[in-house]
Design an enzyme around this catalytic site. Sequence first.
Site, short mmCIF file in Angstrom:
data_model
loop_
_atom_site.label_atom_id
_atom_site.label_comp_id
_atom_site.label_asym_id
_atom_site.label_seq_id
_atom_site.Cartn_x
_atom_site.Cartn_y
_atom_site.Cartn_z
N VAL A 87 41.89 32.08 69.36
CA VAL A 87 42.00 31.86 70.47
C VAL A 87 41.10 30.25 70.91
O VAL A 87 40.59 30.04 69.96
CB VAL A 87 40.88 32.81 71.19
CG1 VAL A 87 39.61 32.83 70.73
CG2 VAL A 87 40.74 32.58 72.94
N HIS A 139 30.55 35.18 58.33
CA HIS A 139 30.18 33.77 57.84
C HIS A 139 30.96 33.34 56.69
O HIS A 139 30.08 32.73 55.87
CB HIS A 139 28.67 33.72 57.82
CG HIS A 139 27.80 34.27 59.02
ND1 HIS A 139 26.62 34.60 58.91
CD2 HIS A 139 28.17 34.27 60.52
CE1 HIS A 139 26.05 34.64 60.16
NE2 HIS A 139 27.04 34.60 60.94
N HIS A 158 23.38 31.43 60.59
CA HIS A 158 24.60 31.94 61.04
C HIS A 158 25.45 30.57 61.32
O HIS A 158 24.74 29.45 61.52
CB HIS A 158 24.20 32.53 62.40
CG HIS A 158 23.52 33.83 62.40
ND1 HIS A 158 24.19 35.19 62.66
CD2 HIS A 158 22.14 33.99 61.94
CE1 HIS A 158 23.13 36.07 62.56
NE2 HIS A 158 22.12 35.27 62.21
#
Length: 603
Positions: free
Chosen positions: A117, A537, A581
């Site tokens: 997306v 990740h 993250h």
Amino acid sequence: MTSLRAIVHFLLQFFVYFLKVQGTLFTAPNQLTKTEYDFVIVGAGAAGNVLASRLTENPKFSVLVVEAGITNEGILASVVPFLAPTLSPNTPVCWNYTTTLQPGLGNRSVPYPRGRVLGGSSSINYQLYTRGSSDDFDRFAKVTGDKGWSWNSLIPYIKKGERLVPPADHRDTTGQVDPAVHGNGPLEVSLSGLLTGIDFRVINTTKELGHEFPFNLDHNSGNTIGISWMQSTVGESKRSSSATAYLDPALGRPNLDVLIHTQVIKLHSTGKVKNLPTFKTVEIAQTVDGVRTNVTAKNEVILSAGAVGTPQILMLSGIGDPASLKSVGVQALVNLPDVGQHLQDHPVLAIAFPVNFTGTFDEVFQNTTFAAQALQQWNSTGQGIFSDTPDNTIAFLRLPNNSPIFKNFSDPSAGPKSGHYELLFASYARPGTSGVPVNTTGHFITVGLVVVSPASVGSMALASSDPFAFPTIDPGFLTSKFDVFTFVEAYKSTRRFLNASVWKDIIIGGPLGPLANATTDDEIAAFIRSQAMSIKHPVGTARMSPAHAKWGVVDPSLLVKGVSGLRVVDASIFPEIPAAHTVGPTYIIAERAADLVKAAWSK
Ligand SMILES: Cc1cc2nc3c(=O)[nH]c(=O)nc-3n(C[C@H](O)[C@H](O)[C@H](O)COP(=O)(O)OP(=O)(O)OC[C@H]3O[C@@H](n4cnc5c(N)ncnc54)[C@H](O)[C@@H]3O)c2cc1C
Ligand SMILES: *[C@@H]1O[C@H](CO)[C@@H](O)[C@H](O)[C@H]1NC(C)=O
Ligand SMILES: *[C@@H]1O[C@H](CO)[C@@H](O)[C@H](O)[C@H]1NC(C)=O
Ligand SMILES: *[C@@H]1O[C@H](CO)[C@@H](O)[C@H](O)[C@H]1NC(C)=O
Ligand SMILES: *[C@@H]1O[C@H](CO)[C@@H](O)[C@H](O)[C@H]1NC(C)=O
Ligand SMILES: *[C@@H]1O[C@H](CO)[C@@H](O)[C@H](O)[C@H]1NC(C)=O
Ligand SMILES: *[C@@H]1O[C@H](CO)[C@@H](O)[C@H](O)[C@H]1NC(C)=O
Ligand SMILES: *[C@@H]1O[C@H](CO)[C@@H](O)[C@H](O)[C@H]1NC(C)=O
Ligand SMILES: *[C@@H]1O[C@H](CO)[C@@H](O)[C@H](O)[C@H]1NC(C)=O
Ligand SMILES: *[C@@H]1O[C@H](CO)[C@@H](O)[C@H](O)[C@H]1NC(C)=O
Ligand SMILES: *[C@@H]1O[C@H](CO)[C@@H](O)[C@H](O)[C@H]1NC(C)=O
Ligand SMILES: *[C@@H]1O[C@H](CO)[C@@H](O)[C@H](O)[C@H]1NC(C)=O
């Protein structure tokens, strides 16, 4: 997770999220008015959109961005912070990858979604904003021999990329964040939108058990260690992604074309420069009708297709390990064996404890009327549970220096400011979360355990020469005993944490499920292996290395080795996984990379 997705689906029958109109996006290659650009960027993800925005600041550069996925506009769950977990896996905004059977996870295969997306995974991720520690980046500088990747050198780029904005509840955040370490960039970062008494108990535990669990005012200051208030990529109660923060404001520029619904199939070798092959022709396919076209980059092709997509495209183009390419029928053109190697990721597991504290968010998962009211509240005021992200507080913690594991393993972490493990605290138990049994009544606290400096290493490879076939993804979860040891320690640390007196009056049992009966390290480890999954990740599949090193895929300028005019800018270039993250570090490297590209072509 499933039940919240069902609730959202139900609510969307009645609610329409009204969207602002944005600039033109092309949805098929035949809509383009030209097929040659100065730069072709592959992938409109976290990194790709930073480059699209920064490069088109120079009106002399023409840029095409090619994205396989759909627009982010109109996707309510990509706007409402609390709904992030409903966006994956197996939704229309995902690549629905799964891993190979993981021996370290009891031979399970686990979901491995990536965003498909505009905004890429930054449009579907859980919005946690962590930059990593100064040690993580200083290690990049050391490993690559380029001081430009050190923390101090990158601070201008860190600050250029993000800015701290007020949280949804507009509370006084004094003592919850250090504004001095934040910047003035497009990505909005804020503290959690709605706090509960659970969050204050997490923070107050640092007063009682401060020796093991110190308070850290800002986990994004370079030193990540301790217990902190969470920072998230959220502004004005909405997700801030690379699509909203970087791409949208650039879309009106005449020198930027963005082509969605179009997958890059491969790069074609087009000649040689200084005896190195060039790969400046990009073959693309419209995802609905399959019609193929070629577009060409005059200056550079920049691969920003992410840690799965980028190595896949390199390999489909004949750049990789010759034997591995040959085994699936791809002609090897450039011998670069590290493509797809050194895949690293963080394993995660959540555990839940019942509390007799009523101010948790659990009703959202248990009562459709309550969820509808929460969504209504978000829509009309920008406040309430739906303005909040999944976790409100965070801890990065280290094993003690004298831990017996260091007799057997050298420390995989980047240094004393990087954690070995992480704890994520949430004021609810989300049904369907890995490790948490479905519970339809009651109030809970959830602790997510994450091994953030893993020693395990995996790899990925083509499964087929078919560009639409998913690659083989093996993150090698928990194949190193170091990671299992660290995971068990993270669990024991959580038990010590929740043993503080502030929890005594509210924790009424748990953890939920069979973990309650696990007492020995082996029993705890067995539970972890049976339940852990990916926190999504992946990095390292096109690693950066010194210019003349035989290992690695890109040089410190992120140019692909052995090739001319091809760069990689995304999470695949990290030489080692940051103890963070990964979207924060990805934005950071992309901001610097944009300057490297500008400098290379602005003479
Ligand atoms: C479910 C989930 C939750 C996460 N939660 C967090 C979080 O809370 N905090 C955090 O910091 N990180 C999180 N992450 C990770 C983070 O989002 C990623 O590390 C980051 O987005 C990586 O950026 P990137 O630019 O490398 O790739 P991406 O952002 O994934 O972008 C790659 C883009 O390339 C496109 N693409 C791929 N192949 C092709 C092709 N052949 N042709 C055309 N386009 C292609 C993809 O569709 C995608 O849009 C999460 C990730 C996921 C999936
Ligand atoms: C949100 O508010 C707008 C008006 O501001 C309304 O048109 C829309 O239906 C509302 N949507 C939801 C989800 O409540
Ligand atoms: C992923 O799964 C969803 C739901 O089944 C589907 O809509 C989507 O097209 C799939 N994505 C890909 C890339 O196959
Ligand atoms: C996993 O599979 C391998 C190969 O099939 C087998 O040797 C091993 O015993 C299995 N491990 C577990 C935990 O099931
Ligand atoms: C946390 O500590 C502060 C200051 O001591 C106190 O006012 C507050 O009541 C405590 N909150 C909880 C939930 O323990
Ligand atoms: C793209 O260019 C390559 C190399 O010139 C050629 O082999 C291929 O057929 C072209 N593809 C299309 C769709 O034109
Ligand atoms: C569900 O939520 C609504 C709205 O908050 C509330 O009125 C109702 O009592 C709740 N139902 C249950 C069973 O708790
Ligand atoms: C270290 O290795 C030794 C020998 O294999 C083993 O007995 C010991 O349990 C290991 N220690 C840890 C902490 O894993
Ligand atoms: C659900 O939570 C309650 C506490 O609220 C606990 O007693 C019960 O065991 C839990 N059920 C499951 C299936 O874990
Ligand atoms: C919990 O705290 C008590 C003292 O309050 C202590 O005796 C006990 O060992 C602690 N348990 C753990 C797991 O730390
Ligand atoms: C929770 O239970 C404990 C006893 O287990 C009690 O002392 C405490 O008052 C209860 N708290 C609430 C908020 O009901
Ligand atoms: C824990 O062990 C006891 C005793 O064997 C058993 O009754 C109980 O069901 C077990 N609990 C879980 C959650 O497995």
